[in-house]
Every structure is written in C-alpha cells, then in structure tokens.
Design a protein around this motif. Structure first.
Motif, PDB file in Angstrom:
ATOM      1  N   MET A   1      -5.793 -17.279   1.353  1.00 33.81           N
ATOM      2  CA  MET A   1      -5.379 -17.779   2.819  1.00 33.81           C
ATOM      3  C   MET A   1      -6.257 -17.250   3.662  1.00 33.81           C
ATOM      4  SD  MET A   1      -1.698 -18.507   4.622  1.00 33.81           S
ATOM      5  CE  MET A   1      -0.886 -17.163   4.186  1.00 33.81           C
ATOM      6  N   ASN A   2      -6.709 -17.877   4.644  1.00 34.86           N
ATOM      7  CA  ASN A   2      -7.538 -17.376   5.750  1.00 34.86           C
ATOM      8  C   ASN A   2      -6.694 -17.352   7.139  1.00 34.86           C
ATOM      9  OD1 ASN A   2      -9.795 -17.186   4.481  1.00 34.86           O
ATOM     10  ND2 ASN A   2     -10.337 -19.329   4.754  1.00 34.86           N
ATOM     11  N   THR A   3      -6.968 -16.525   7.814  1.00 36.06           N
ATOM     12  CA  THR A   3      -6.212 -16.300   9.120  1.00 36.06           C
ATOM     13  C   THR A   3      -7.289 -16.385  10.431  1.00 36.06           C
ATOM     14  OG1 THR A   3      -4.155 -14.852   8.247  1.00 36.06           O
ATOM     15  CG2 THR A   3      -4.559 -15.074  10.851  1.00 36.06           C
ATOM     16  N   GLU A   4      -6.771 -17.222  11.385  1.00 31.71           N
ATOM     17  CA  GLU A   4      -7.823 -17.281  12.394  1.00 31.71           C
ATOM     18  C   GLU A   4      -7.024 -17.120  13.598  1.00 31.71           C
ATOM     19  OE1 GLU A   4     -11.568 -19.929  14.200  1.00 31.71           O
ATOM     20  OE2 GLU A   4     -10.506 -20.503  12.007  1.00 31.71           O
TER      21      GLU A   4
END
Length: 101
Positions: free
Chosen positions: A1-4
C-alpha cells in the motif's frame, strides 16, 4: 500500500477521481466535509460512473460537516451505490427552550 500526502487540495481531488475511475471492484469513501461545489460534483460523478461499471461503491458522510443531502447522490444510489451518514442529529420537540423572559 502506498501513502501520499497532498498539500494541494486540487491535486488531491483529481487523484481521487483518477483512482475511482481505475477501480475495478470496490470504492469505499468517508468524508467529513463534502460540498455540492465543483469538486464535490467531480467526486460524485466519478463514484456514479464506477457504480455504473459494476464497482461496489459505499460512501459514508458526516452529517455535521457535509453540505449535501441524499438527493445529491440520487443517481449513484440508483446504480447500486450505498450512502450512509454518521453523527445524525435530530431534535425532538422541547429540546430547544427559550430561557428569556
């Protein structure tokens, strides 16, 4: 999962629309503040398009912070999307009293 992390709300809204458009199975969104403005309509339209494609769409709105009613999402619901509110506030008769003389 990516967080931005976004420091520009406009970029965030356009990213949300892009991600909703790319969804294949489900979109679950929760909003504290959603207004019937340009960005609110963009998000609503993207969610409705996703529901039309057969994506499971669920939207949870804060009843205090949101300026849209269920009518704003009428088409989304017609295509199978789900809309719920939390922190609903109801006043019953007698709750508001005037204590002035």
């Amino acid at each position: 999962m990516n967080t931005e992390v976004f420091s520009d709300a406009t970029k965030m809204y356009f990213r949300m629309v892009r991600d909703i458009a790319a969804a294949k199975h489900l979109v679950y969104l929760e909003f504290y503040i959603l207004a019937p403005d340009t960005y609110g309509r963009m998000i609503r339209n993207a969610l409705t398009d996703a529901a039309k494609r057969g994506v499971e769409v669920k939207v949870l709105l804060d009843a205090w912070g949101t300026d849209v009613d269920a009518g704003f999402f009428r088409e989304l619901v017609r295509y199978g999307g789900q809309l719920r509110y939390f922190k609903r506030f109801y006043l019953s008769p007698g709750v508001i009293r005037h204590h002035h003389r």
